[in-house]
Design an enzyme around this catalytic site. Structure first.
Site, PDB file in Angstrom:
ATOM      1  N   ILE A   1      -3.584 -14.887  61.314  1.00  0.00           N
ATOM      2  CA  ILE A   1      -3.018 -14.143  59.984  1.00  0.00           C
ATOM      3  C   ILE A   1      -1.750 -13.539  60.365  1.00  0.00           C
ATOM      4  O   ILE A   1      -1.314 -13.185  61.362  1.00  0.00           O
ATOM      5  CB  ILE A   1      -4.305 -12.940  59.861  1.00  0.00           C
ATOM      6  CG1 ILE A   1      -3.902 -12.388  58.524  1.00  0.00           C
ATOM      7  CG2 ILE A   1      -4.154 -11.989  61.011  1.00  0.00           C
ATOM      8  CD1 ILE A   1      -5.093 -11.470  58.109  1.00  0.00           C
TER       9      ILE A   1
ATOM     10  N   CYS B   1     -10.178 -11.758  49.047  1.00  0.00           N
ATOM     11  CA  CYS B   1      -9.807 -13.245  49.650  1.00  0.00           C
ATOM     12  C   CYS B   1     -10.968 -14.077  48.904  1.00  0.00           C
ATOM     13  O   CYS B   1     -11.219 -13.880  48.194  1.00  0.00           O
ATOM     14  CB  CYS B   1      -9.696 -13.185  51.198  1.00  0.00           C
ATOM     15  SG  CYS B   1     -10.956 -12.212  51.732  1.00  0.00           S
TER      16      CYS B   1
END
Lengths: 177, 177
Positions: free
Chosen positions: B85, B109
């Protein structure tokens, strides 16, 4: 003695199972003295305690110092098979919790799992959430001690009285803003 | 076609992993059409989407119909060991999310577990929560797929840039009211 409430510890320690529920309604486990610095940030007007035991001295002093009103309805959790959470007491608690005059309000029991979970589950029913998502939220906070009896309580709770009360007092729907 | 957005299904279906984070910041999994009735109750001004794929047509129509602004920064999750990430993208996302001009805002998400969990974890660090409670919250939403790499990301995230930006723009501390 009260000075301990004003010390900003770094970092802040929210109580276990703390979370916002909706708008200015919060939930948590029983706040401990090391949580007081965090709780002050919430600018609470009220606390609703769901356990029958007398409120502990340090916590009571904190509430007095911060001018937070304490509501308490001592109820037992769903300890199967002979002790059951009281539908009537939950209804009385909800009447206080949904009243904007008491916000911001923190709901807590001991662990913030079962009695608090039942009350929040009923709040979600008043918001008309599907049982699937209500139970999913219940289990997040109750894990690893989820109780089928709690979920059944939430499912079978009779909303008639609280809806009537809320309509008479213009307390529903609960607003997100 | 838009009429489907106005049908109040009974009961309402919040997206999986929906929860309020603080004030008018919400989190969830990717909203589906059966969640639209619920989402309307939030009166959203913005949605922040953390996946790289193009926003699906039905969801894009809903946003247009409801006049909701879409922010999107496509980022990969922590798929060990070679995809990580992005700290920079999280910083850019946080800049948008903490800006009251964009509230109420929903962060999502796909599952509302990992990328959303990392972003919320960083928000909690900006609130100065202890890592213990940040991780406890992360795990509630990520279960049963908790990722140690996500928790390490939250722990090691360098706040310097976002704190500087927030101070310049008067965006911290995040308020509970």
């Amino acid at each position: 003695k009260y000075d301990t409430f004003d010390v900003l510890t770094q970092p802040l320690a929210p109580p276990e199972n703390f979370a916002p529920v909706i708008n200015k309604i919060y939930r948590s486990s029983f706040p401990q003295p090391n949580n007081f610095s965090f709780l002050k940030k919430l600018k609470l007007k009220s606390i609703f305690c769901l356990i029958p035991e007398e409120y502990p001295e340090l916590q009571a002093e904190f509430l007095k110092h911060e001018n937070i009103k304490l509501f308490q309805l001592g109820m037992s959790g769903n300890k199967e098979p002979f002790v059951k959470i009281s539908s009537e007491l939950i209804t009385e608690a909800i009447k206080v919790v949904i009243d904007p005059a008491n916000h911001p309000i923190l709901i807590h029991c001991n662990r913030g799992k079962h009695r608090t979970g039942c009350l929040v589950g009923v709040l979600r029913r008043l918001q008309k959430w599907s049982l699937t998502i209500i139970f999913d939220e219940y289990r997040k906070f109750a894990a690893p001690k989820e109780r089928p009896m709690d979920q059944q309580f939430i499912e079978l709770y009779d909303e008639t009285e609280i809806i009537k009360y809320a309509e008479e007092n213009n307390l529903l729907p609960l607003a997100w803003e």
